[in-house]
Design a protein around this motif. Structure first.
Motif, PDB file in Angstrom:
ATOM      1  N   CYS A 124       0.846  -1.196  -0.152  1.00 45.37           N
ATOM      2  CA  CYS A 124      -0.004   0.040   0.053  1.00 45.37           C
ATOM      3  C   CYS A 124       0.929   1.181  -0.198  1.00 45.37           C
ATOM      4  CB  CYS A 124      -0.918  -0.029   1.103  1.00 45.37           C
ATOM      5  SG  CYS A 124      -2.338  -1.221   1.179  1.00 45.37           S
ATOM      6  N   VAL A 125       1.805   1.378   0.696  1.00 43.81           N
ATOM      7  CA  VAL A 125       2.745   2.402   1.036  1.00 43.81           C
ATOM      8  C   VAL A 125       3.429   2.447  -0.459  1.00 43.81           C
ATOM      9  CG1 VAL A 125       4.819   3.570   2.190  1.00 43.81           C
ATOM     10  CG2 VAL A 125       2.894   2.161   3.254  1.00 43.81           C
ATOM     11  N   VAL A 126       3.964   1.534  -0.968  1.00 39.74           N
ATOM     12  CA  VAL A 126       4.597   1.561  -2.113  1.00 39.74           C
ATOM     13  C   VAL A 126       3.885   2.128  -3.159  1.00 39.74           C
ATOM     14  CG1 VAL A 126       5.950   0.178  -3.910  1.00 39.74           C
ATOM     15  CG2 VAL A 126       6.459  -0.340  -1.667  1.00 39.74           C
ATOM     16  N   TRP A 127       2.703   1.557  -3.297  1.00 44.34           N
ATOM     17  CA  TRP A 127       1.686   2.094  -4.295  1.00 44.34           C
ATOM     18  C   TRP A 127       1.491   3.676  -4.117  1.00 44.34           C
ATOM     19  CZ3 TRP A 127      -2.802   4.647  -4.797  1.00 44.34           C
ATOM     20  CH2 TRP A 127      -3.688   4.379  -6.227  1.00 44.34           C
ATOM     21  N   MET A 128       1.286   3.871  -2.868  1.00 40.31           N
ATOM     22  CA  MET A 128       1.055   5.480  -2.831  1.00 40.31           C
ATOM     23  C   MET A 128       2.082   6.321  -3.311  1.00 40.31           C
ATOM     24  SD  MET A 128      -1.363   5.711   0.599  1.00 40.31           S
ATOM     25  CE  MET A 128      -0.683   4.745   1.610  1.00 40.31           C
ATOM     26  N   LYS A 129       3.510   5.916  -2.969  1.00 39.26           N
ATOM     27  CA  LYS A 129       4.805   6.439  -3.201  1.00 39.26           C
ATOM     28  C   LYS A 129       4.885   6.431  -4.820  1.00 39.26           C
ATOM     29  CE  LYS A 129       7.615   5.880   0.679  1.00 39.26           C
ATOM     30  NZ  LYS A 129       8.531   5.230   1.312  1.00 39.26           N
ATOM     31  N   GLN A 130       4.724   5.569  -5.509  1.00 39.65           N
ATOM     32  CA  GLN A 130       4.632   5.258  -6.945  1.00 39.65           C
ATOM     33  C   GLN A 130       3.522   6.166  -7.764  1.00 39.65           C
ATOM     34  OE1 GLN A 130       4.331   1.258  -7.863  1.00 39.65           O
ATOM     35  NE2 GLN A 130       6.610   0.922  -7.418  1.00 39.65           N
ATOM     36  N   ASN A 131       2.257   6.274  -7.181  1.00 41.92           N
ATOM     37  CA  ASN A 131       1.218   7.063  -7.825  1.00 41.92           C
ATOM     38  C   ASN A 131       1.019   8.370  -7.339  1.00 41.92           C
ATOM     39  OD1 ASN A 131      -0.007   5.026  -9.554  1.00 41.92           O
ATOM     40  ND2 ASN A 131       0.242   3.850  -7.717  1.00 41.92           N
ATOM     41  N   LYS A 132       1.632   8.583  -6.242  1.00 40.48           N
ATOM     42  CA  LYS A 132       1.635   9.994  -5.702  1.00 40.48           C
ATOM     43  C   LYS A 132       0.171  10.480  -5.317  1.00 40.48           C
ATOM     44  CE  LYS A 132       6.128  12.058  -7.184  1.00 40.48           C
ATOM     45  NZ  LYS A 132       6.743  10.609  -7.202  1.00 40.48           N
ATOM     46  N   ASN A 133      -0.607   9.631  -4.913  1.00 40.54           N
ATOM     47  CA  ASN A 133      -2.001   9.930  -4.614  1.00 40.54           C
ATOM     48  C   ASN A 133      -2.725   8.810  -3.614  1.00 40.54           C
ATOM     49  OD1 ASN A 133      -4.710  10.651  -5.256  1.00 40.54           O
ATOM     50  ND2 ASN A 133      -4.599   9.875  -7.199  1.00 40.54           N
ATOM     51  N   GLU A 153      -3.801  -9.725   6.074  1.00 40.53           N
ATOM     52  CA  GLU A 153      -3.711  -8.302   5.807  1.00 40.53           C
ATOM     53  C   GLU A 153      -4.782  -7.898   5.203  1.00 40.53           C
ATOM     54  OE1 GLU A 153       0.844  -6.872   5.058  1.00 40.53           O
ATOM     55  OE2 GLU A 153       0.139  -8.583   3.833  1.00 40.53           O
ATOM     56  N   LYS A 154      -5.262  -8.544   4.491  1.00 41.35           N
ATOM     57  CA  LYS A 154      -6.506  -8.364   3.581  1.00 41.35           C
ATOM     58  C   LYS A 154      -7.768  -8.231   4.499  1.00 41.35           C
ATOM     59  CE  LYS A 154      -5.370 -10.189  -0.985  1.00 41.35           C
ATOM     60  NZ  LYS A 154      -5.410 -11.282  -1.802  1.00 41.35           N
ATOM     61  N   GLN A 155      -7.802  -9.337   5.609  1.00 34.70           N
ATOM     62  CA  GLN A 155      -8.735  -9.555   6.596  1.00 34.70           C
ATOM     63  C   GLN A 155      -8.727  -8.143   7.432  1.00 34.70           C
ATOM     64  OE1 GLN A 155      -8.331 -13.376   7.860  1.00 34.70           O
ATOM     65  NE2 GLN A 155      -9.278 -14.362   6.241  1.00 34.70           N
ATOM     66  N   LEU A 156      -7.565  -7.936   7.858  1.00 36.90           N
ATOM     67  CA  LEU A 156      -7.378  -6.757   8.798  1.00 36.90           C
ATOM     68  C   LEU A 156      -7.730  -5.528   8.399  1.00 36.90           C
ATOM     69  CD1 LEU A 156      -5.937  -5.614  11.430  1.00 36.90           C
ATOM     70  CD2 LEU A 156      -3.880  -5.373  10.081  1.00 36.90           C
ATOM     71  N   PHE A 157      -7.473  -5.306   7.067  1.00 41.44           N
ATOM     72  CA  PHE A 157      -7.878  -4.020   6.442  1.00 41.44           C
ATOM     73  C   PHE A 157      -9.493  -3.989   6.320  1.00 41.44           C
ATOM     74  CE2 PHE A 157      -3.706  -3.083   5.326  1.00 41.44           C
ATOM     75  CZ  PHE A 157      -3.484  -1.885   5.297  1.00 41.44           C
ATOM     76  N   SER A 158      -9.962  -5.175   5.973  1.00 39.19           N
ATOM     77  CA  SER A 158     -11.600  -5.294   5.896  1.00 39.19           C
ATOM     78  C   SER A 158     -12.057  -5.208   7.231  1.00 39.19           C
ATOM     79  CB  SER A 158     -11.869  -6.617   5.297  1.00 39.19           C
ATOM     80  OG  SER A 158     -13.136  -6.758   5.156  1.00 39.19           O
ATOM     81  N   ARG A 159     -11.417  -5.880   8.184  1.00 41.03           N
ATOM     82  CA  ARG A 159     -12.321  -5.776   9.586  1.00 41.03           C
ATOM     83  C   ARG A 159     -12.183  -4.350  10.194  1.00 41.03           C
ATOM     84  NH1 ARG A 159      -8.818  -8.809  12.300  1.00 41.03           N
ATOM     85  NH2 ARG A 159      -7.826  -6.893  13.708  1.00 41.03           N
ATOM     86  N   LEU A 160     -10.996  -3.495   9.839  1.00 35.51           N
ATOM     87  CA  LEU A 160     -11.029  -2.302  10.249  1.00 35.51           C
ATOM     88  C   LEU A 160     -11.733  -1.187   9.347  1.00 35.51           C
ATOM     89  CD1 LEU A 160      -7.065  -2.084  10.688  1.00 35.51           C
ATOM     90  CD2 LEU A 160      -8.712  -2.191  12.613  1.00 35.51           C
ATOM     91  N   GLY A 161     -12.157  -1.479   8.424  1.00 39.31           N
ATOM     92  CA  GLY A 161     -13.266  -0.856   7.419  1.00 39.31           C
ATOM     93  C   GLY A 161     -12.656   0.228   6.895  1.00 39.31           C
ATOM     94  N   ILE A 162     -11.221  -0.052   6.638  1.00 35.97           N
ATOM     95  CA  ILE A 162     -10.498   0.937   5.821  1.00 35.97           C
ATOM     96  C   ILE A 162     -10.851   1.149   4.258  1.00 35.97           C
ATOM     97  CG2 ILE A 162      -8.128   1.557   5.078  1.00 35.97           C
ATOM     98  CD1 ILE A 162      -7.242   0.512   7.746  1.00 35.97           C
ATOM     99  N   THR A 163     -11.299   2.015   3.931  1.00 31.13           N
ATOM    100  CA  THR A 163     -11.886   2.364   2.532  1.00 31.13           C
ATOM    101  C   THR A 163     -11.030   3.281   1.899  1.00 31.13           C
ATOM    102  OG1 THR A 163     -13.076   4.227   3.305  1.00 31.13           O
ATOM    103  CG2 THR A 163     -14.154   1.971   3.041  1.00 31.13           C
ATOM    104  N   CYS A 164      -9.991   4.010   2.485  1.00 34.32           N
ATOM    105  CA  CYS A 164      -9.060   5.097   1.993  1.00 34.32           C
ATOM    106  C   CYS A 164      -8.058   5.309   2.742  1.00 34.32           C
ATOM    107  CB  CYS A 164      -9.756   6.235   1.631  1.00 34.32           C
ATOM    108  SG  CYS A 164      -8.868   7.551   0.620  1.00 34.32           S
ATOM    109  N   LEU A 165      -6.781   5.260   2.181  1.00 29.25           N
ATOM    110  CA  LEU A 165      -5.346   5.490   2.626  1.00 29.25           C
ATOM    111  C   LEU A 165      -4.967   6.909   1.990  1.00 29.25           C
ATOM    112  CD1 LEU A 165      -3.701   2.381   2.740  1.00 29.25           C
ATOM    113  CD2 LEU A 165      -4.939   3.403   4.593  1.00 29.25           C
ATOM    114  N   VAL A 166      -4.568   7.964   2.866  1.00 32.74           N
ATOM    115  CA  VAL A 166      -4.217   9.385   2.268  1.00 32.74           C
ATOM    116  C   VAL A 166      -2.806   9.732   2.772  1.00 32.74           C
ATOM    117  CG1 VAL A 166      -4.908  11.657   2.304  1.00 32.74           C
ATOM    118  CG2 VAL A 166      -6.624   9.780   2.307  1.00 32.74           C
ATOM    119  N   PRO A 167      -1.815   9.852   2.200  1.00 23.26           N
ATOM    120  CA  PRO A 167      -0.504  10.127   2.525  1.00 23.26           C
ATOM    121  C   PRO A 167      -0.637  11.557   2.644  1.00 23.26           C
ATOM    122  CG  PRO A 167      -0.470   9.836   0.035  1.00 23.26           C
ATOM    123  CD  PRO A 167      -1.798   9.326   0.617  1.00 23.26           C
ATOM    124  N   LEU A 168       0.012  11.952   3.766  1.00 22.38           N
ATOM    125  CA  LEU A 168       0.481  13.300   4.084  1.00 22.38           C
ATOM    126  C   LEU A 168       1.924  13.761   4.088  1.00 22.38           C
ATOM    127  CD1 LEU A 168      -2.521  13.882   6.791  1.00 22.38           C
ATOM    128  CD2 LEU A 168      -2.628  14.264   4.276  1.00 22.38           C
TER     129      LEU A 168
END
Length: 168
Positions: A124-133, A153-168
């Protein structure tokens, strides 16, 4: 249109050969008037939303500029995000150089666990760095980096209800 023609015949018989043109002009004027009314209505509606967003951003900026406490700033950030985007769950993660990961520092729901982090080399972090989004989870599920995640990891993200990751 027949009624308009009948009215024109009754009141303006001298323009008999121009009835079609007069009706077309009246119809065009009606369409233009309708467009302008609708345009003003929609502009006023969206302008109010934009002004509210601007006010929230201003309040956030003032709050951040008046504080040097990192916890207070992350709380302000979390509040700004929940109010502006209308989301219910927000996790604020900060860069932790010792662990080489982004660790959770603030959560909108105090009952949720803060005991997880996202490694610097996580897909996820690598994808955000590459896409700058930001990463929209629904869209990310269609990518190769998502398929490389472990099921846990997929189950963790699903259980946490994460729909969007925003890099700041």
């Amino acid at each position: 249109i027949n009624r308009m023609e009948a009215v024109l015949q009754h009141y303006f018989p001298q323009f008999r050969e121009y009835y079609t043109l007069v009706i077309a002009v009246l119809f065009a004027l009606f369409i233009i008037l309708s467009y302008r009314i609708l345009n003003r209505f929609l502009n006023s509606m969206f302008l109010k939303v934009e002004q509210l967003q601007s006010q929230r951003l201003k309040e956030f900026s003032v709050g951040v500029s008046q504080s040097i406490d990192l916890n207070e700033i992350t709380r302000l950030l979390m509040t700004f995000i929940t109010d502006s985007l209308g989301v219910q769950k927000v996790y604020v993660c900060l860069n932790n150089k010792e662990e080489k990961a982004f660790t959770v520092t603030e959560i909108s729901n105090p009952l949720e666990s803060k005991n997880f982090n996202i490694a610097w080399d996580h897909p996820c972090v690598v994808w955000m760095k590459q896409n700058k989004n930001c990463l929209i989870w629904k869209e990310f599920k269609k990518t190769a980096p998502y398929k490389s995640l472990h099921d846990g990891e997929k189950q963790l993200f699903s259980r946490l209800g994460i729909t969007c990751l925003v890099p700041l």
